[in-house]
Design a protein around this motif. Sequence first.
Motif, PDB file in Angstrom:
ATOM      1  N   ALA A   1       0.820  -1.237  -0.156  1.00 53.32           N
ATOM      2  CA  ALA A   1      -0.063  -0.055   0.025  1.00 53.32           C
ATOM      3  C   ALA A   1       0.987   1.090   0.141  1.00 53.32           C
ATOM      4  CB  ALA A   1      -0.942  -0.238   1.162  1.00 53.32           C
ATOM      5  N   ASP A   2       2.043   1.151   0.857  1.00 50.26           N
ATOM      6  CA  ASP A   2       3.021   2.342   0.678  1.00 50.26           C
ATOM      7  C   ASP A   2       3.143   2.703  -0.619  1.00 50.26           C
ATOM      8  OD1 ASP A   2       2.331   2.872   3.405  1.00 50.26           O
ATOM      9  OD2 ASP A   2       4.273   1.902   4.157  1.00 50.26           O
ATOM     10  N   ALA A   3       3.648   1.569  -1.437  1.00 49.59           N
ATOM     11  CA  ALA A   3       4.355   1.730  -2.887  1.00 49.59           C
ATOM     12  C   ALA A   3       3.235   2.512  -3.650  1.00 49.59           C
ATOM     13  CB  ALA A   3       4.683   0.392  -3.378  1.00 49.59           C
ATOM     14  N   LEU A   4       1.951   2.031  -3.573  1.00 53.51           N
ATOM     15  CA  LEU A   4       1.104   2.436  -4.511  1.00 53.51           C
ATOM     16  C   LEU A   4       0.759   3.879  -3.989  1.00 53.51           C
ATOM     17  CD1 LEU A   4      -1.362  -0.222  -4.699  1.00 53.51           C
ATOM     18  CD2 LEU A   4      -0.202   0.439  -6.510  1.00 53.51           C
ATOM     19  N   ALA A   5       0.816   4.332  -2.608  1.00 54.51           N
ATOM     20  CA  ALA A   5       0.638   5.601  -2.144  1.00 54.51           C
ATOM     21  C   ALA A   5       1.694   6.489  -2.634  1.00 54.51           C
ATOM     22  CB  ALA A   5       0.276   5.682  -0.639  1.00 54.51           C
ATOM     23  N   ALA A   6       3.000   6.077  -2.559  1.00 54.73           N
ATOM     24  CA  ALA A   6       4.257   6.927  -2.910  1.00 54.73           C
ATOM     25  C   ALA A   6       3.927   7.279  -4.643  1.00 54.73           C
ATOM     26  CB  ALA A   6       5.471   6.171  -2.832  1.00 54.73           C
ATOM     27  N   VAL A   7       3.427   6.270  -5.414  1.00 54.37           N
ATOM     28  CA  VAL A   7       3.252   6.777  -6.795  1.00 54.37           C
ATOM     29  C   VAL A   7       2.007   7.537  -6.975  1.00 54.37           C
ATOM     30  CG1 VAL A   7       2.770   5.870  -9.117  1.00 54.37           C
ATOM     31  CG2 VAL A   7       4.295   4.357  -7.410  1.00 54.37           C
ATOM     32  N   ALA A   8       1.276   7.491  -5.865  1.00 60.21           N
ATOM     33  CA  ALA A   8      -0.042   8.367  -6.094  1.00 60.21           C
ATOM     34  C   ALA A   8       0.421   9.946  -5.832  1.00 60.21           C
ATOM     35  CB  ALA A   8      -1.188   8.126  -4.896  1.00 60.21           C
ATOM     36  N   ASP A   9       1.391   9.993  -4.682  1.00 61.95           N
ATOM     37  CA  ASP A   9       1.878  11.146  -4.433  1.00 61.95           C
ATOM     38  C   ASP A   9       2.714  11.862  -5.365  1.00 61.95           C
ATOM     39  OD1 ASP A   9       2.661  13.245  -2.024  1.00 61.95           O
ATOM     40  OD2 ASP A   9       4.650  12.426  -2.465  1.00 61.95           O
TER      41      ASP A   9
ATOM     42  N   LEU B   1      -4.989   5.228  -7.323  1.00 64.41           N
ATOM     43  CA  LEU B   1      -3.981   4.505  -6.741  1.00 64.41           C
ATOM     44  C   LEU B   1      -3.951   4.613  -4.943  1.00 64.41           C
ATOM     45  CD1 LEU B   1      -0.855   5.604  -8.766  1.00 64.41           C
ATOM     46  CD2 LEU B   1      -1.917   3.415  -8.568  1.00 64.41           C
ATOM     47  N   ASP B   2      -4.502   5.902  -4.737  1.00 64.88           N
ATOM     48  CA  ASP B   2      -4.747   6.063  -3.268  1.00 64.88           C
ATOM     49  C   ASP B   2      -6.059   5.190  -2.798  1.00 64.88           C
ATOM     50  OD1 ASP B   2      -2.913   7.696  -2.331  1.00 64.88           O
ATOM     51  OD2 ASP B   2      -4.124   9.495  -2.772  1.00 64.88           O
ATOM     52  N   ALA B   3      -7.196   4.888  -3.777  1.00 69.81           N
ATOM     53  CA  ALA B   3      -7.899   3.932  -3.310  1.00 69.81           C
ATOM     54  C   ALA B   3      -7.769   2.590  -3.452  1.00 69.81           C
ATOM     55  CB  ALA B   3      -9.159   4.225  -4.385  1.00 69.81           C
ATOM     56  N   ALA B   4      -6.692   2.114  -4.448  1.00 68.80           N
ATOM     57  CA  ALA B   4      -6.183   0.972  -4.180  1.00 68.80           C
ATOM     58  C   ALA B   4      -5.437   0.638  -3.075  1.00 68.80           C
ATOM     59  CB  ALA B   4      -5.133   0.554  -5.463  1.00 68.80           C
ATOM     60  N   ALA B   5      -4.746   1.792  -2.757  1.00 64.47           N
ATOM     61  CA  ALA B   5      -3.825   1.735  -1.572  1.00 64.47           C
ATOM     62  C   ALA B   5      -4.702   1.042  -0.178  1.00 64.47           C
ATOM     63  CB  ALA B   5      -2.869   2.740  -1.225  1.00 64.47           C
ATOM     64  N   ARG B   6      -5.605   2.084   0.075  1.00 61.56           N
ATOM     65  CA  ARG B   6      -6.526   1.793   0.964  1.00 61.56           C
ATOM     66  C   ARG B   6      -7.172   0.467   0.983  1.00 61.56           C
ATOM     67  NH1 ARG B   6      -8.006   7.134  -0.515  1.00 61.56           N
ATOM     68  NH2 ARG B   6      -9.761   6.303  -1.484  1.00 61.56           N
TER      69      ARG B   6
ATOM     70  N   ASP C   1      -6.880   1.058 -15.053  1.00 66.10           N
ATOM     71  CA  ASP C   1      -8.131   0.097 -15.045  1.00 66.10           C
ATOM     72  C   ASP C   1      -7.880  -1.279 -14.359  1.00 66.10           C
ATOM     73  OD1 ASP C   1      -9.977   1.445 -16.819  1.00 66.10           O
ATOM     74  OD2 ASP C   1      -9.199   0.589 -18.686  1.00 66.10           O
ATOM     75  N   GLU C   2      -6.574  -1.681 -14.371  1.00 65.52           N
ATOM     76  CA  GLU C   2      -6.237  -2.791 -13.545  1.00 65.52           C
ATOM     77  C   GLU C   2      -6.461  -2.359 -11.937  1.00 65.52           C
ATOM     78  OE1 GLU C   2      -2.585  -4.663 -14.592  1.00 65.52           O
ATOM     79  OE2 GLU C   2      -2.732  -3.961 -16.640  1.00 65.52           O
ATOM     80  N   ALA C   3      -5.800  -1.156 -11.665  1.00 61.25           N
ATOM     81  CA  ALA C   3      -5.861  -0.737 -10.285  1.00 61.25           C
ATOM     82  C   ALA C   3      -7.320  -0.222  -9.803  1.00 61.25           C
ATOM     83  CB  ALA C   3      -5.020   0.835 -10.307  1.00 61.25           C
ATOM     84  N   LEU C   4      -8.038   0.140 -10.665  1.00 57.56           N
ATOM     85  CA  LEU C   4      -9.356  -0.019 -10.571  1.00 57.56           C
ATOM     86  C   LEU C   4     -10.129  -1.199 -10.015  1.00 57.56           C
ATOM     87  CD1 LEU C   4     -11.140   2.803 -13.175  1.00 57.56           C
ATOM     88  CD2 LEU C   4     -11.003   3.105 -10.587  1.00 57.56           C
ATOM     89  N   GLU C   5      -9.698  -2.118 -10.660  1.00 53.45           N
ATOM     90  CA  GLU C   5     -10.227  -3.473 -10.227  1.00 53.45           C
ATOM     91  C   GLU C   5      -9.872  -3.847  -8.910  1.00 53.45           C
ATOM     92  OE1 GLU C   5     -10.072  -8.109 -12.006  1.00 53.45           O
ATOM     93  OE2 GLU C   5      -8.938  -6.524 -13.206  1.00 53.45           O
ATOM     94  N   ILE C   6      -8.490  -3.611  -8.819  1.00 52.94           N
ATOM     95  CA  ILE C   6      -8.041  -4.096  -7.149  1.00 52.94           C
ATOM     96  C   ILE C   6      -8.718  -3.138  -6.077  1.00 52.94           C
ATOM     97  CG2 ILE C   6      -5.895  -3.846  -5.958  1.00 52.94           C
ATOM     98  CD1 ILE C   6      -4.328  -4.060  -8.484  1.00 52.94           C
TER      99      ILE C   6
END
Length: 724
Positions: free
Chosen positions: A179-187, A271-276, A319-324
């Motif tokens: 989750a931190d990795a996805l949040a870092a890319v979101a930031d 990406l933040d939604a996927a991280a949460r 789209d893949e992140a939305l599925e997650i």
Amino acid sequence: MRWLRAFGEVVRSGLTIEETRLEPLLALRTAAGVAIVIGPALWLVSPAYAASAALGAYSAGGATFQRSWRPRKVIALGAGAGLALSTFVGYLAAGRLVTFLPLLAVWAFAAGMAWALGSTAGIVAATTVGSMLVTITLPTSVGRALEHAGVIALGGVVQAVLILLFPIRRWGAHRDALADALAAVADYARRLRHDPTAPFDPEPLMTARDAAAVTPSQARTRPPVLHGPRGLAERILPVVAVLADPDIGAPAEGSGRDRARELLGAAADVLDAAARSIRRGTPAEVLPGSAAVLRVEDEHEVLEGPARQAAERLVELLDEALEIARCGGARDKAPTPPDPASAQFLVRPTMFRLLPVVVRAVRRELRRDSPVFRHAVRLAAVATLGYLIASRLPLDHGYWAPIASVMVMRPDFHRTYARAVARLAGTLAGVALATGMVRALGPDAHVFGALAVVSAALSYTLIRTGYAYSQCFTAAYVVFLLGMGGQAWDQAVSERVVLTLLGGALAMLAYVVFPAWETPRLSGRLADWLAANGRYAAAVLRSYAEPTREHRADMRRALLASREARAAWQEAYDQARQEPVRPRGLTSREAEDAEEALRGFDRAAMLMESHVPRTDSRFVPEAERLAEALEADTAQAAADVREHRNPDWGRVQEALHAWEGAAGDRSPVLRHGAELQKQALEDLATAVSRTPLERDVGSAREERRVRAALTAEGEGSGPAHRGG
């Protein structure tokens, strides 16, 4: 940095409260393990036996709070076994200094070398040294020594069983890392909206990759949601960088820039939604507005060329992140493949196959200039010297001095001194608190046993908020155990304070006598990063010259090596800034400029990587010559930086000049990336190149600059303060 200011920073760091999420359920479960061991021993045997039995449960429980990607029950069992072994072996050699001191020195040296495997192994190994020092005073025979070793091992078994029966946030650390990795890319995507050339710190991605390495047995039980998103974050990173770049991607102004900002904002939301979703294990809804932005229509799309390609690629990945994000933890319940062990995953060696890995890691650090080796030598010397000094003092618990030294010592200066200050402050506070309670309650073994369990729970709860605050309740825990065991606690309390001060002083003095400063090694760390970046850039260019799967694999390996070299440089630079040592080789200003140049070089390679052609695309033969020139020049420049010589980029300039005259066209991304790399290399040469006169006066000039900054800081009346 001067010693006085360095010590001020040490005190501030040692007493700082770290902002972290408390985990009271984990602390409660671990404290229950201590209670399960203390209670029956207190009831069935004796208070003194219960006090010694609590050592294994408490230390094994503390080991499970260390950062590790292995199952916590395995760590508890390993810690319990190590504590039991050190207890028994220590007793066999006890009684005579001529046998015990060599054993203590060898054991402490091995514990110091355990840092070659990581901080968790180093910390757990240090606790075994403490166990050896404590328990040699308890047994009276070999049989009793075996009993104590068995009870200590039982404490680790109890903690492991509780972890097995009452799992809390299973795979929680792995979820947080991903989750931190996805949040870092979101930031990063949000920062690119306002700064198209913003830097990205790859540490969260490196941590997520480390967390993704599992054993075959772990692969069979790993939640499916932890399989793919890490690679998704890796693929999104260069795409958003290209989209934001004003020369390659969206234009600097106008409707195209507005469209890029919309896409970057929507990407950050997804990406933040996927991280949460991954962190909590629950489905997460993405705002309808963000989903609507992620549509690239042929008729109304304002982006063109590479920017249009990047936008389309970004939409596919999101789209893949939305599925997650929409599936969340529900995917964890999906049936696992029939044979997950045969699927592709990052392999982590099992405990039984770890021995060759350990041997290789330790062998790499067996050299005089290694910080781990120097730490092991310091640890062995301080443990034996502290035991010798304390044994000559008129005190009954002399082992507390070497224990204090062993537990605060770390391979670097700042953490060693900060932990020494924190341990003394925490010990004073904890001893004062526990002493007042003991005086008020009077001698009652059962009450003291209950207070020891409560103190252990509070120590576990605060273990990640700062060493001083956790140590406060650890000291109280020891006082209650002494009272429960019927010892003269009032005398022991004053002894513990004096011996803790002695142990901390020995640990701090050892680093002065035999240091492992990072400041002189900065040039080597920078050279390693430069060479790794050169190999990565060359691998990217070869993927353009001949797009094959083998070259893509080489590019991936070079990228990972570049990130490791960058992380090593960053760690060394951060430590060097906190050391009371004059700059040698690189001044702080030169180091900052060189770091900025290499970040730009790395970013240029990342931009080119985002548009690496497919395997069926046409070859770009001119890129091969530039790749060879880059690899050769950066390798030679790395050697020049180590020897404090001025680097030269003659081969790169010749290759670029020949490419300009070639008839073949280049893609805009490749052309701009090559120009950015050339500029970054020139900036690096400017940062580290000096005339002979500058080499002689560089350190003095840096010292004057630091002194001026300190003076301005001390006055506190600069324009910034007046304006505020």
